[in-house]
Design an enzyme around this catalytic site. Structure first.
Site, mmCIF file in Angstrom:
data_model
loop_
_atom_site.group_PDB
_atom_site.id
_atom_site.type_symbol
_atom_site.label_atom_id
_atom_site.label_comp_id
_atom_site.label_asym_id
_atom_site.label_seq_id
_atom_site.Cartn_x
_atom_site.Cartn_y
_atom_site.Cartn_z
ATOM 1 N N GLU A 226 0.936 -1.053 -0.236
ATOM 2 C CA GLU A 226 -0.080 -0.122 0.015
ATOM 3 C C GLU A 226 0.794 1.228 0.125
ATOM 4 O O GLU A 226 1.613 1.354 1.035
ATOM 5 C CB GLU A 226 -0.867 -0.035 1.188
ATOM 6 C CG GLU A 226 -1.691 1.109 1.353
ATOM 7 C CD GLU A 226 -2.684 1.307 2.603
ATOM 8 O OE1 GLU A 226 -2.776 2.497 3.077
ATOM 9 O OE2 GLU A 226 -2.880 0.325 3.201
ATOM 10 N N CYS A 263 -4.009 7.410 5.341
ATOM 11 C CA CYS A 263 -3.735 6.962 4.195
ATOM 12 C C CYS A 263 -5.017 7.239 3.256
ATOM 13 O O CYS A 263 -5.067 7.229 2.012
ATOM 14 C CB CYS A 263 -3.660 5.443 3.983
ATOM 15 S SG CYS A 263 -4.506 4.375 4.994
#
Length: 483
Positions: A226, A263
């Site tokens: 990620e 995020c």
């Protein structure tokens, strides 16, 4: 267990041995190991939060909630593996009368082997030593070696002690879990032949470098990274006309949450041209305080990102200042405004992630321009749409579905539920795979399918036995059979 006591080759050898034992263990036994770790984290939460706050400045309330999230996802994975559908057990009985004759085939997902996990800076519990990557890998029968993040090294070491002690007390095999630290050790870990997959949460440059290492090995391995996400938000004219004040307050709360270090922070907000929404967001953001960032390196990079945006002609600073010392004084919110036309002229500079409490308001003139600029947005974890009931949003939802893994309606993306249906992943650079790193199906990253043809039942996993002794969901001769 750390590299202070064993070399990396000794750790990976132990992890290989432990993975074999864990793969053969019943699901209920591995579930008990996960539950033991969850209980141990909860029992030591106060100590862990104190250490984490001293290293990250994230604050006790946020960190206390994150410990609970971390133990909660361990318990979720315990439920996932005892429910059994994660094995994807499929049986096709032999049919000698078909043309050509069909053999007996039984297919199941098996653990991939030892997994390397790289801790994140922004979630020192939920995406770190005992976080989702570790929990999902341990759940399916893999062993795990975690590379600690330098931004919270003391916390990583203490968490690892708690995890290792809990696993040992619960009867897990020696070598099932270990912690290492240091950049060179992390690089060597990815290249070690014993490692069969890597989980990573971090920056695009760092993640891409490790991705390239993983895929350029003599035996390439999956790299579940990620990396970065802009998380676009689209607001229609009808939504603004109906609730602009509510939307401004919601946006201000979301992009400043945790000093903008989530995020899923909404970094791009597409709004109709010619409204006063920018002024409303500025008003909603003006009293948000400057907040300390995770590391000095992140804090020093934040103003650089702000100045990069501000240097583009046609980009206005609506609120806040680009000239700030985030390392010394904390990161203060900054709101930018520009047009879709300017973004189309400067996508490389304006469609970059800036880690911190900032967002970019982008005015579009019509649906065609909105569609054109959305087509330039890189893959994201989330995309959010604020519209009114009765609006035709079908085409817009289809476009947003193509650039993000989770599409939200009338909400804000900061906050990721840990459950069965969650998808936390999106097209590159949000992630480097099609899988999620949060939720029940995160386990699928660390499994591989194996089919057994005309095999004697004595060598098969119990999930493939004719009588279904585990009482799990299976697909038999094309039909889903529930216990």
């Amino acid at each position: 267990m750390t590299t202070a006591t064993l070399s990396l080759s000794e750790l990976t050898a132990a992890a290989t041995q432990a993975a074999t034992i864990s793969a053969a263990a019943p699901d209920a036994e591995r579930a008990a190991w996960l539950t033991a770790v969850a209980d141990a984290l909860d029992a030591n939460a106060a100590e862990l939060v104190d250490i984490a706050d001293s290293e990250t400045s994230l604050g006790a309330p946020r960190l206390t909630g994150e410990v609970a999230r971390t133990s909660g996802q361990l318990r979720l994975f315990a439920r996932v593996i005892t429910e059994g559908s994660y094995l994807e057990a499929i049986i096709d009985h032999a049919d000698p009368a078909s043309t050509p004759p069909k053999p007996d085939l039984r297919r199941i997902l098996r653990p991939i082997g030892p997994v390397a996990v790289f801790s994140a800076s922004n979630f020192p519990f939920a995406f770190s030593v005992a976080g989702g990557d570790t929990a999902s890998a341990l759940a399916v029968g893999c062993s795990v070696i975690v590379k600690a993040h330098s931004g919270h090294l003391r916390l990583s070491e203490r968490t690892a002690e708690i995890v290792a002690d809990a696993l040992g007390a619960a009867g897990a095999p020696e070598g099932l879990f270990a912690l290492v630290s240091g950049r060179e050790v992390g690089t060597a870990l990815v290249q070690d032949p014993a490692i069969k997959a890597v989980g990573f949460t971090g920056s695009i440059p760092g993640g891409r470098a490790l991705f390239d290492l993983a895929t350029s090995r003599p035996d390439p391995i999956p790299f579940y990274g990620e990396l970065g996400s802009l998380n676009p938000v689209v607001i229609t004219a009808a939504a603004l006309a109906e609730r602009s004040g509510q939307l401004a307050a919601g946006l201000a709360g979301s992009f400043t949450l945790g000093a903008g270090q989530f995020c899923t922070k909404p970094g791009l907000v597409f709004i109709p041209a010619g409204t006063s929404f920018a002024a409303e967001v500025a008003e909603a953001s003006k009293d948000k305080p400057a907040v300390g960032m995770l590391t000095s390196r992140i804090a020093e990079a934040y103003p650089d990102g702000l100045r990069s945006f501000a240097s583009v002609p046609g980009v206005d600073v609506v609120s806040g200042s680009v000239d700030q010392d985030a390392a010394a004084n904390g990161a203060a919110p900054v709101v930018f405004s520009t047009s879709a036309a300017k973004v189309l002229e400067n996508p490389e500079q304006l469609l970059e992630e800036c880690f911190g409490p900032t967002t970019m308001l982008i005015e579009y003139t019509d649906q065609a321009e909105l569609s054109a600029v959305l087509a330039k947005v890189p893959g994201s974890l989330t995309a959010t749409l604020h519209a009114q009931s009765g609006e035709d949003i079908t085409a817009l939802v289809e476009q947003l579905s193509g650039l993000a893994g989770r599409v939200l309606f009338d909400g804000w993306p900061t906050g990721v539920a840990v459950n069965w249906a969650q998808q936390h992943g999106g097209p590159y650079p949000a992630t480097t795979s099609l899988f999620t790193s949060v939720g029940a199906t995160a386990v699928r990253r660390f499994q591989r399918p194996v089919a057994y043809q005309d095999a004697p039942e004595t060598v098969l996993h119990p999930a493939l036995h004719e009588a279904n002794p585990l009482r799990i969901p299976r697909r038999v001769d094309g039909e889903l059979v529930l216990p």
